[in-house]
Design a protein around this motif. Sequence first.
Motif, PDB file in Angstrom:
ATOM      1  N   ALA A 233      35.753  70.082  29.349  1.00 55.88           N
ATOM      2  CA  ALA A 233      35.112  69.694  28.090  1.00 55.88           C
ATOM      3  C   ALA A 233      35.749  68.437  27.523  1.00 55.88           C
ATOM      4  N   ALA A 234      37.074  68.348  27.595  1.00 52.50           N
ATOM      5  CA  ALA A 234      37.766  67.165  27.088  1.00 52.50           C
ATOM      6  C   ALA A 234      37.388  65.925  27.894  1.00 52.50           C
ATOM      7  N   ALA A 235      37.268  66.079  29.211  1.00 52.63           N
ATOM      8  CA  ALA A 235      36.908  64.950  30.057  1.00 52.63           C
ATOM      9  C   ALA A 235      35.514  64.433  29.726  1.00 52.63           C
ATOM     10  N   MET A 239      34.673  60.626  28.176  1.00 54.70           N
ATOM     11  CA  MET A 239      33.764  59.698  28.846  1.00 54.70           C
ATOM     12  C   MET A 239      32.628  59.254  27.936  1.00 54.70           C
ATOM     13  N   ARG A 240      32.297  60.071  26.926  1.00 51.80           N
ATOM     14  CA  ARG A 240      31.208  59.717  26.016  1.00 51.80           C
ATOM     15  C   ARG A 240      31.687  59.055  24.724  1.00 51.80           C
ATOM     16  N   ARG A 241      32.997  58.978  24.546  1.00 51.50           N
ATOM     17  CA  ARG A 241      33.547  58.579  23.258  1.00 51.50           C
ATOM     18  C   ARG A 241      33.277  57.118  22.918  1.00 51.50           C
ATOM     19  N   ASP A 242      33.010  56.279  23.917  1.00 52.65           N
ATOM     20  CA  ASP A 242      32.860  54.853  23.675  1.00 52.65           C
ATOM     21  C   ASP A 242      31.614  54.507  22.867  1.00 52.65           C
ATOM     22  N   SER A 243      30.670  55.443  22.757  1.00 55.01           N
ATOM     23  CA  SER A 243      29.416  55.138  22.065  1.00 55.01           C
ATOM     24  C   SER A 243      29.606  54.826  20.583  1.00 55.01           C
ATOM     25  N   LYS A 244      30.585  55.530  19.976  1.00 54.94           N
ATOM     26  CA  LYS A 244      30.818  55.316  18.541  1.00 54.94           C
ATOM     27  C   LYS A 244      32.227  55.730  18.179  1.00 54.94           C
ATOM     28  N   LEU A 437      31.496  63.803  16.707  1.00 55.03           N
ATOM     29  CA  LEU A 437      32.567  64.752  16.941  1.00 55.03           C
ATOM     30  C   LEU A 437      32.061  66.180  16.857  1.00 55.03           C
ATOM     31  N   LEU A 438      31.174  66.468  15.879  1.00 57.49           N
ATOM     32  CA  LEU A 438      30.650  67.818  15.727  1.00 57.49           C
ATOM     33  C   LEU A 438      29.833  68.222  16.946  1.00 57.49           C
ATOM     34  N   ASP A 439      28.934  67.321  17.391  1.00 54.26           N
ATOM     35  CA  ASP A 439      28.126  67.632  18.577  1.00 54.26           C
ATOM     36  C   ASP A 439      29.007  67.840  19.807  1.00 54.26           C
ATOM     37  N   SER A 440      30.031  67.026  19.904  1.00 54.97           N
ATOM     38  CA  SER A 440      30.934  67.157  21.040  1.00 54.97           C
ATOM     39  C   SER A 440      31.696  68.474  20.989  1.00 54.97           C
ATOM     40  N   PHE A 441      32.078  68.887  19.776  1.00 54.64           N
ATOM     41  CA  PHE A 441      32.791  70.161  19.630  1.00 54.64           C
ATOM     42  C   PHE A 441      31.891  71.328  20.021  1.00 54.64           C
ATOM     43  N   VAL A 442      30.637  71.272  19.591  1.00 53.83           N
ATOM     44  CA  VAL A 442      29.695  72.338  19.938  1.00 53.83           C
ATOM     45  C   VAL A 442      29.491  72.403  21.450  1.00 53.83           C
ATOM     46  N   GLU A 443      29.290  71.238  22.054  1.00 50.79           N
ATOM     47  CA  GLU A 443      29.074  71.207  23.495  1.00 50.79           C
ATOM     48  C   GLU A 443      30.315  71.673  24.247  1.00 50.79           C
ATOM     49  N   GLY A 444      31.494  71.202  23.803  1.00 55.14           N
ATOM     50  CA  GLY A 444      32.732  71.603  24.455  1.00 55.14           C
ATOM     51  C   GLY A 444      32.987  73.092  24.351  1.00 55.14           C
TER      52      GLY A 444
END
Length: 529
Positions: A233-235, A239-244, A437-444
């Motif tokens: 999940a962290a990886a 990898m998606r963090r560069d968008s914003k 960050l919220l969407d990423s937390f939900v997905e992770g």
Amino acid sequence: MGITTALLLSVFIALIITENYGYGYWMISRPIFAGPMIGLIMGDLPTGLIVGGSVELMYMGILPIGGSVPPNAQIAGMLSTVFAITNGGNPEVGIALALPIGLLAQLLIMFAWNINILLMHRADKYLADGNIRQVELTHLSGLVIFFFVFFIPTFLAIHFGSDFVNNVVNAMPPLLTNGLKIASGILPAVGMAMLLKMMNMKKYWPFFMIGFVLAIYLGLNVLAISLIAFGVAAAIYIMRRDSKQNDEFGFDDEEVMPVENEAGLLTDKELKQTFFRSFFSMTSINYERYCSLGFCYAMIPALKKLYTDPDELKAALLRQNEFFNCHPYTGNAVLGVTLALEEQRAMGKPISAEAISSTKAALMGPLSGIGDSIFKATFMTIFAAIGAGLALDGNAFGPILFIVPNVLLNVLSRWYFIKYGHKLGTNIVSKMKQSSLLDSFVEGSTIVGMMVVGAMINGFVKLNVAYAWTFGEKEIIVQSLIDSLIPSLLPLLLVLGFYTILNKNKKGMYICVVLSFVLGIVGKAIGLF
């Protein structure tokens, strides 16, 4: 069991179970933690670990979502442990009784919710009279109601039920008791299927299968697989963090102040008072206005600071006693936003009473959904699964691994939701939605949850075919044949089958539970298992 011992044990159980609604939602009454506590008190920790872990798995996907009252896992775990120990340390007895006890507790909770309606109407009269002290005491009376609603039947069950349970068990034919043992190994599949339904199995099924394969073919335990899942999940997030690029909470610094707080009337003292009172937000929960009185109770210190005029204070109290239903953690964000709006109104800003009420109503839905899906259905169950796996192996660290993260989540989320809800005002939910960050937390969280559930199948769902036949001079064992194809294939198919039933039938949970008992007893009777 002597009357004094039964009395003291019943008081302890009632005090622990009351936390579920009465004082903080700390998770100490969950089976994975409360079962071992009962076992420790009664001098049989191993049985407490086994029963607590097993009942946790049985009820893992049966959660009170959106104000519903499902069969209660908490009292089921504690009383099941008591009966298992008084029956000579027989975990199967307690596990078999967990379902009927949970159903009975469901009725008790519904009874308490209805009694609390009377508290609501009594509080309405005190609010109309401006008697704030009586409003507070009326709300806290819910603690007494929840305590006695659980204490009385618990005492009767423990004092009179232990011998009764022993007699019933001894009178059971071996076929039935052995069938119940089979059923106790099947029931965890129901909880796992419930979790798959909540975590969007259709989208994230590859992670479920990865967890299953890691457990089956590499022999990794749930803790190891959960750590791998966190890494995956962290990886994906990195990898998606560069968008914003956002700040640590996902908010832009320029947009942090939607309301003017530079000369606010409220200080950290009032915020902390609201924070501490928020642990009693569900004390008087009821079927009429749910947690409205708890919301009002938490707001009282701040409202007394903001409104010195008695009429204005009374109006504000009545406004904060309107219908309210939200997850107890994310509901603190609504408290924070409401504090900001009431503060601005008290300072003469153009904030109407209707705007405050409508804002509360608008925030309830999305914040409740976040709380139920992330904190309740994902965060808690991940650590419950890991803890249950350790507990079933007799490891006393399992309950600790469950309770510590949940207590920290309870305290930290409540405080920061109030603090930043007050700071950000009405824009908090839109900011949360805009934040990657919220969407990423939900997905992770979903990725970790799916891999953990996949890993749990191997060790927690037990279903072995006992049938064998002789071909020539060679005996063919069906279970060995199945394992040579895919180990734990039957438990996997069982979980997926229950998942299908849950998706297609509104009463699927009850159907799956009944099928578990039927499959265990009938399967044993015909010699299949």
